[in-house]
Design a protein around this motif. Structure first.
Motif, PDB file in Angstrom:
ATOM      1  N   LYS A  69       4.820  17.116  57.732  1.00 40.93           N
ATOM      2  CA  LYS A  69       3.818  16.697  56.736  1.00 40.93           C
ATOM      3  C   LYS A  69       4.406  16.770  55.329  1.00 40.93           C
ATOM      4  O   LYS A  69       4.195  15.884  54.502  1.00 40.93           O
ATOM      5  CB  LYS A  69       2.576  17.578  56.830  1.00 40.93           C
ATOM      6  CG  LYS A  69       1.718  17.344  58.058  1.00 40.93           C
ATOM      7  CD  LYS A  69       0.514  18.270  58.051  1.00 40.93           C
ATOM      8  CE  LYS A  69      -0.367  18.052  59.267  1.00 40.93           C
ATOM      9  NZ  LYS A  69      -1.540  18.961  59.273  1.00 40.93           N
ATOM     10  N   GLN A  70       5.143  17.851  55.055  1.00 44.25           N
ATOM     11  CA  GLN A  70       5.761  18.017  53.743  1.00 44.25           C
ATOM     12  C   GLN A  70       6.776  16.913  53.479  1.00 44.25           C
ATOM     13  O   GLN A  70       6.841  16.359  52.376  1.00 44.25           O
ATOM     14  CB  GLN A  70       6.429  19.395  53.663  1.00 44.25           C
ATOM     15  CG  GLN A  70       5.446  20.555  53.666  1.00 44.25           C
ATOM     16  CD  GLN A  70       6.136  21.904  53.787  1.00 44.25           C
ATOM     17  OE1 GLN A  70       7.335  22.025  53.543  1.00 44.25           O
ATOM     18  NE2 GLN A  70       5.394  22.918  54.184  1.00 44.25           N
ATOM     19  N   THR A 116       5.128  13.641  52.578  1.00 44.32           N
ATOM     20  CA  THR A 116       4.671  13.614  51.188  1.00 44.32           C
ATOM     21  C   THR A 116       5.838  13.396  50.235  1.00 44.32           C
ATOM     22  O   THR A 116       5.733  12.649  49.257  1.00 44.32           O
ATOM     23  CB  THR A 116       3.948  14.932  50.825  1.00 44.32           C
ATOM     24  OG1 THR A 116       2.796  15.080  51.664  1.00 44.32           O
ATOM     25  CG2 THR A 116       3.497  14.935  49.372  1.00 44.32           C
ATOM     26  N   THR A 135      -7.527  13.662  53.448  1.00 45.11           N
ATOM     27  CA  THR A 135      -6.755  14.646  52.687  1.00 45.11           C
ATOM     28  C   THR A 135      -6.705  16.011  53.350  1.00 45.11           C
ATOM     29  O   THR A 135      -5.817  16.804  53.064  1.00 45.11           O
ATOM     30  CB  THR A 135      -7.348  14.825  51.269  1.00 45.11           C
ATOM     31  OG1 THR A 135      -8.676  15.368  51.366  1.00 45.11           O
ATOM     32  CG2 THR A 135      -7.413  13.504  50.537  1.00 45.11           C
ATOM     33  N   LYS A 174      -3.371  16.731  55.088  1.00 38.90           N
ATOM     34  CA  LYS A 174      -2.141  16.502  54.336  1.00 38.90           C
ATOM     35  C   LYS A 174      -1.547  17.824  53.840  1.00 38.90           C
ATOM     36  O   LYS A 174      -2.236  18.832  53.725  1.00 38.90           O
ATOM     37  CB  LYS A 174      -2.416  15.587  53.134  1.00 38.90           C
ATOM     38  CG  LYS A 174      -3.056  14.250  53.489  1.00 38.90           C
ATOM     39  CD  LYS A 174      -2.152  13.382  54.344  1.00 38.90           C
ATOM     40  CE  LYS A 174      -2.796  12.023  54.605  1.00 38.90           C
ATOM     41  NZ  LYS A 174      -1.931  11.166  55.464  1.00 38.90           N
ATOM     42  N   ALA A 175      -0.257  17.790  53.537  1.00 37.11           N
ATOM     43  CA  ALA A 175       0.425  18.974  52.996  1.00 37.11           C
ATOM     44  C   ALA A 175      -0.043  19.227  51.561  1.00 37.11           C
ATOM     45  O   ALA A 175      -0.242  18.275  50.801  1.00 37.11           O
ATOM     46  CB  ALA A 175       1.935  18.765  53.029  1.00 37.11           C
ATOM     47  N   ILE A 176      -0.227  20.493  51.208  1.00 37.67           N
ATOM     48  CA  ILE A 176      -0.691  20.799  49.858  1.00 37.67           C
ATOM     49  C   ILE A 176       0.479  20.776  48.876  1.00 37.67           C
ATOM     50  O   ILE A 176       1.631  21.000  49.244  1.00 37.67           O
ATOM     51  CB  ILE A 176      -1.413  22.165  49.790  1.00 37.67           C
ATOM     52  CG1 ILE A 176      -0.465  23.313  50.160  1.00 37.67           C
ATOM     53  CG2 ILE A 176      -2.633  22.175  50.691  1.00 37.67           C
ATOM     54  CD1 ILE A 176      -1.071  24.699  49.935  1.00 37.67           C
ATOM     55  N   GLU A 220      -4.373  21.422  46.705  1.00 39.10           N
ATOM     56  CA  GLU A 220      -4.821  20.130  47.228  1.00 39.10           C
ATOM     57  C   GLU A 220      -3.568  19.318  47.550  1.00 39.10           C
ATOM     58  O   GLU A 220      -2.458  19.825  47.454  1.00 39.10           O
ATOM     59  CB  GLU A 220      -5.696  19.407  46.200  1.00 39.10           C
ATOM     60  CG  GLU A 220      -6.797  20.253  45.579  1.00 39.10           C
ATOM     61  CD  GLU A 220      -7.767  20.855  46.589  1.00 39.10           C
ATOM     62  OE1 GLU A 220      -8.043  20.201  47.611  1.00 39.10           O
ATOM     63  OE2 GLU A 220      -8.244  21.983  46.363  1.00 39.10           O
ATOM     64  N   SER A 221      -3.737  18.071  47.912  1.00 38.25           N
ATOM     65  CA  SER A 221      -2.601  17.242  48.304  1.00 38.25           C
ATOM     66  C   SER A 221      -2.291  16.172  47.253  1.00 38.25           C
ATOM     67  O   SER A 221      -3.089  15.932  46.339  1.00 38.25           O
ATOM     68  CB  SER A 221      -2.898  16.556  49.643  1.00 38.25           C
ATOM     69  OG  SER A 221      -3.969  15.637  49.481  1.00 38.25           O
ATOM     70  N   GLU A 230      -2.295  13.115  47.912  1.00 35.02           N
ATOM     71  CA  GLU A 230      -3.323  12.106  48.170  1.00 35.02           C
ATOM     72  C   GLU A 230      -4.616  12.436  47.417  1.00 35.02           C
ATOM     73  O   GLU A 230      -5.325  11.531  46.968  1.00 35.02           O
ATOM     74  CB  GLU A 230      -3.593  11.991  49.670  1.00 35.02           C
ATOM     75  CG  GLU A 230      -2.492  11.315  50.464  1.00 35.02           C
ATOM     76  CD  GLU A 230      -1.294  12.210  50.760  1.00 35.02           C
ATOM     77  OE1 GLU A 230      -0.304  11.723  51.334  1.00 35.02           O
ATOM     78  OE2 GLU A 230      -1.344  13.408  50.401  1.00 35.02           O
TER      79      GLU A 230
END
Length: 212
Positions: free
Chosen positions: A18-19, A22, A48, A51-53, A106-107, A109
């Motif tokens: 995921k990271q 991003t 969201t 998703k990765a933060i 948060e992400s 996105e």
């Protein structure tokens, strides 16, 4: 223990994937290889949550990538307003840093969606220009409130589905138990009848059946 280690390893690999996703998206935005508009149009707040933060992605050497991509997003956001007085480069740099800090849990996105919603007046209009205080002091909490409501709705939906699934399983086993009980009852009745008639000759059997 081994199974637990396998689960942790799988979760770690998923988190890294995921990271990296991003980071790849960030690099494409910075280089201009990808247009932000289609991303804005396709993204929803619901997406969201998976998703990765920001804090986990843009750390160490990747911190510069985080600053650069948010700087691109912020510059585009500010340029979308028709105010005669624009933020200068120092102010945009400061706003970029403020947004990175505010969105650390948060992400990326989330930042994209938030800036789109702010730009289109979803949190209210402004006639005095935009600054960090308005964006993060007024609009950002409204975004978090909206995201929290969606998170709660998703939780309740999943809980309801889980309960319904559990009820379906219970109903299935209840039917199976009832069927088994009926089969046992019929088997017992058959054995009792067999025991009752085993010493009867044909005439007695016919008379008994006739009496029944």
């Amino acid at each position: 223990m081994e199974q637990q280690n396998q689960i942790q390893k799988s979760q770690s690999q998923l988190s890294i994937a995921k990271q990296q996703k991003t980071l790849d998206l960030s690099k494409e935005i910075i280089s201009g290889k990808i247009s932000i508009a289609p991303i804005e149009m396709s993204l929803t707040i619901n997406e969201t949550f998976d998703k990765a933060i920001v804090k986990s992605v843009f750390k160490g050497e990747a911190g510069q990538i985080g600053f650069s991509v948010v700087n691109v997003l912020v510059t585009r956001f500010i340029d979308s307003f028709g105010f005669s007085t624009k933020l200068n480069p120092v102010q945009i740099e400061t706003l970029t840093i403020d947004i990175l800090e505010s969105f650390q849990y948060e992400s990326l996105e989330d930042i994209i969606i938030f800036l789109k919603m702010a730009r289109t007046g979803k949190f209210g209009s402004t006639g005095r220009g935009v600054d960090s205080n308005l964006i993060l002091g007024d609009w950002f909490p409204k975004y978090l409130d909206q995201k929290a409501k969606i998170r709660e709705e998703l939780y309740l939906k999943e809980k309801t589905q889980s309960l319904n699934s559990g009820n379906a399983v219970q109903e299935y086993y209840a039917k199976m138990r009832a069927k088994k009980a009926q089969e046992e009852k019929e088997t017992k009745m058959k054995l009792e009848i067999d025991e009752m008639v085993k010493s009867m000759d044909r005439t007695m059997l016919e008379e008994t059946i006739s009496d029944w």
